[in-house]
Write a protein that holds these residues in place. Structure first.
Motif, PDB file in Angstrom:
ATOM      1  N   GLU A 279       0.680  -1.173  -0.244  1.00  0.00           N
ATOM      2  CA  GLU A 279       0.195   0.011  -0.078  1.00  0.00           C
ATOM      3  C   GLU A 279       0.920   1.296   0.035  1.00  0.00           C
ATOM      4  O   GLU A 279       0.245   2.248  -0.045  1.00  0.00           O
ATOM      5  N   VAL A 280       2.097   1.093   0.070  1.00  0.00           N
ATOM      6  CA  VAL A 280       3.134   2.348   0.077  1.00  0.00           C
ATOM      7  C   VAL A 280       3.817   2.303  -1.182  1.00  0.00           C
ATOM      8  O   VAL A 280       4.630   1.404  -1.516  1.00  0.00           O
ATOM      9  N   PRO A 281       3.714   3.356  -1.890  1.00  0.00           N
ATOM     10  CA  PRO A 281       4.803   3.651  -3.089  1.00  0.00           C
ATOM     11  C   PRO A 281       6.114   3.223  -2.801  1.00  0.00           C
ATOM     12  O   PRO A 281       6.707   3.742  -1.813  1.00  0.00           O
ATOM     13  N   ASN A 282       6.715   2.792  -3.989  1.00  0.00           N
ATOM     14  CA  ASN A 282       8.241   2.391  -3.779  1.00  0.00           C
ATOM     15  C   ASN A 282       8.651   1.768  -2.450  1.00  0.00           C
ATOM     16  O   ASN A 282       9.983   1.645  -2.220  1.00  0.00           O
ATOM     17  N   SER A 283       7.640   1.065  -1.864  1.00  0.00           N
ATOM     18  CA  SER A 283       8.152   0.510  -0.397  1.00  0.00           C
ATOM     19  C   SER A 283       9.179  -0.786  -0.816  1.00  0.00           C
ATOM     20  O   SER A 283      10.127  -1.076   0.029  1.00  0.00           O
ATOM     21  N   SER A 284       9.066  -1.231  -1.880  1.00  0.00           N
ATOM     22  CA  SER A 284      10.008  -2.358  -2.292  1.00  0.00           C
ATOM     23  C   SER A 284      11.142  -2.241  -2.553  1.00  0.00           C
ATOM     24  O   SER A 284      12.165  -3.048  -2.385  1.00  0.00           O
ATOM     25  N   LEU A 285      11.712  -0.894  -2.619  1.00  0.00           N
ATOM     26  CA  LEU A 285      13.081  -0.317  -3.052  1.00  0.00           C
ATOM     27  C   LEU A 285      13.820  -0.483  -1.668  1.00  0.00           C
ATOM     28  O   LEU A 285      15.078  -0.570  -1.730  1.00  0.00           O
ATOM     29  N   ALA A 286      12.980  -0.715  -0.443  1.00  0.00           N
ATOM     30  CA  ALA A 286      13.735  -0.641   0.841  1.00  0.00           C
ATOM     31  C   ALA A 286      14.042  -2.370   1.302  1.00  0.00           C
ATOM     32  O   ALA A 286      14.555  -2.439   2.268  1.00  0.00           O
ATOM     33  N   LEU A 287      13.481  -3.194   0.299  1.00  0.00           N
ATOM     34  CA  LEU A 287      14.005  -4.596   0.654  1.00  0.00           C
ATOM     35  C   LEU A 287      15.299  -4.925   0.636  1.00  0.00           C
ATOM     36  O   LEU A 287      16.136  -4.515  -0.162  1.00  0.00           O
ATOM     37  N   GLY A 288      15.692  -5.761   1.787  1.00  0.00           N
ATOM     38  CA  GLY A 288      17.004  -5.955   2.090  1.00  0.00           C
ATOM     39  C   GLY A 288      17.731  -4.863   2.530  1.00  0.00           C
ATOM     40  O   GLY A 288      19.024  -5.130   3.018  1.00  0.00           O
ATOM     41  N   LYS A 289      17.240  -3.527   2.782  1.00  0.00           N
ATOM     42  CA  LYS A 289      18.164  -2.462   3.297  1.00  0.00           C
ATOM     43  C   LYS A 289      18.012  -2.600   4.897  1.00  0.00           C
ATOM     44  O   LYS A 289      17.144  -2.932   5.266  1.00  0.00           O
ATOM     45  N   HIS A 290      18.827  -1.716   5.499  1.00  0.00           N
ATOM     46  CA  HIS A 290      18.684  -1.687   6.926  1.00  0.00           C
ATOM     47  C   HIS A 290      17.733  -0.215   7.407  1.00  0.00           C
ATOM     48  O   HIS A 290      17.888   0.685   6.690  1.00  0.00           O
ATOM     49  N   PRO A 291      16.886  -0.474   8.328  1.00  0.00           N
ATOM     50  CA  PRO A 291      15.846   0.669   8.694  1.00  0.00           C
ATOM     51  C   PRO A 291      17.024   1.807   9.158  1.00  0.00           C
ATOM     52  O   PRO A 291      18.038   1.712   9.854  1.00  0.00           O
ATOM     53  N   ARG A 292      16.263   3.031   9.223  1.00  0.00           N
ATOM     54  CA  ARG A 292      17.118   4.142   9.642  1.00  0.00           C
ATOM     55  C   ARG A 292      17.574   4.135  11.139  1.00  0.00           C
ATOM     56  O   ARG A 292      16.821   3.625  11.879  1.00  0.00           O
ATOM     57  N   TRP A 293      18.795   4.746  11.358  1.00  0.00           N
ATOM     58  CA  TRP A 293      19.272   5.014  12.625  1.00  0.00           C
ATOM     59  C   TRP A 293      19.445   3.645  13.647  1.00  0.00           C
ATOM     60  O   TRP A 293      19.712   3.693  14.795  1.00  0.00           O
ATOM     61  N   VAL A 294      19.532   2.480  12.978  1.00  0.00           N
ATOM     62  CA  VAL A 294      19.774   1.289  13.823  1.00  0.00           C
ATOM     63  C   VAL A 294      21.029   0.631  13.489  1.00  0.00           C
ATOM     64  O   VAL A 294      21.326   0.073  12.490  1.00  0.00           O
TER      65      VAL A 294
END
Length: 313
Positions: free
Chosen positions: A192-207
């Motif tokens: 439901e979130v545009p372009n959310s698939s681009l974050a797959l395999g990435k680290h969440p912010r500030w962790v």
């Protein structure tokens, strides 16, 4: 110049009820079984207005319930070694609405952990080592470049890692040390979130992937320095990222802290309970920067020295 975002005020009201039950059972020769369960009921309502509308521009309600549970098994050897394993589920309601005006879904999770604890017989010490895997669904994350702006939710975030910890007190010496390796990645996109698939395999912010600290202090018990406590330690925070695509990296940094304390009753018995202390954080004045987005970076805390006079009764 981009147009300014219209001012908006959102009010959230909600109620949360829960019932919790836990039982710890000892059986056999050293076995300990812990079982727990919790039922939650949550309802909430978000109402939002902007400068130009008399009627609410946001009017959203939520009604959720969830049963979560945990189970743990430990075996306690006579020499103080205690291996254990546990499984737990979690449920965390989220208030308000996301960047698209939809009600935020509760965050749910599952954690598997196994490890060993060691408390040497006759020692005031504890050593622990654990491996874990934690998966969370509907994890809130900033939408767009503004780290403090509207939020969306990732489909799933998985954490895998190792935790090591040691505490020891002996002959006036106190040691506390810990290290965490935490490999956190986005494992499922939110359709439901545009372009959310681009974050797959990435680290969440500030962790950070690596974090560690060690602290050592000593208290003089006899002689002219009786009552004096000297301590120092080091803290390390590994690389973090300021964006969902991990293109903006914050460098790791290491800070040194120190403390001097003195129990004034050792010099003047009538001042029992009075302690004088000087605490210093970032003692070496290390300079480091943390970015929250491409346009929002801040210097880390500078050297700070604070003196305190404490009375306990």
């Amino acid at each position: 110049m981009p147009s300014a975002t219209p001012w908006q005020s959102v009010t959230y009201t909600g109620e949360n009820y829960g019932l919790y039950l836990q039982d710890q059972m000892k059986f056999g020769d050293g076995w300990i079984l812990t079982l727990g369960g919790r039922q939650d009921w949550v309802n909430g309502k978000s109402v939002g207005y902007d400068l130009y509308a008399a009627d609410p521009v946001i009017d959203a309600s939520s009604d959720d319930e969830k049963f979560t549970y945990r189970a743990g098994l430990t075996y306690l050897f006579a020499n103080g070694v205690a291996p254990y394993a546990s499984y737990a589920t979690s449920f965390l309601p989220q208030s308000g609405v996301d960047a698209f005006g939809d009600v935020m879904e509760p965050t749910t999770g599952e954690q598997v952990e196994a490890g060993v604890k060691f408390q040497p017989v006759g020692w005031n010490a504890m050593f622990t080592a654990a491996v874990f895997q934690l998966t969370k669904q509907n994890v809130p994350t900033p939408y767009g470049e503004d780290p403090f702006g509207p939020m969306v939710q990732d489909g799933e975030v998985r954490s895998r890692g190792v935790e090591l910890q040691a505490t020891l007190s002996i002959s006036g010496w106190n040691l506390n040390a810990s290290y965490t390796y935490n490999d956190v990645v986005v494992t499922e996109a939110n359709p439901e979130v545009p372009n959310s698939s681009l974050a797959l395999g990435k680290h969440p912010r500030w962790v950070p992937e690596h974090m560690g600290s060690i602290w050592l202090d000593y208290t003089f018990a006899t002689g002219k320095l009786a009552g004096l406590n000297l301590g120092g330690g080091v803290r390390h925070v590994g690389t973090t990222y300021a964006d969902a695509l991990n293109e903006i990296a914050n460098d790791p940094y290491t800070l040194v802290d120190a403390v001097i304390r003195y129990d004034l009753s050792k010099m003047w018995p009538k001042m029992k309970g009075v302690e004088l202390a000087v605490n210093a954080t970032n003692l070496l004045g290390t300079e480091y920067v943390t970015c929250f987005s491409a346009a929002d970076c801040k210097w880390g805390a500078e050297r700070t020295v604070i003196g305190t006079l404490t009375y306990r009764w």
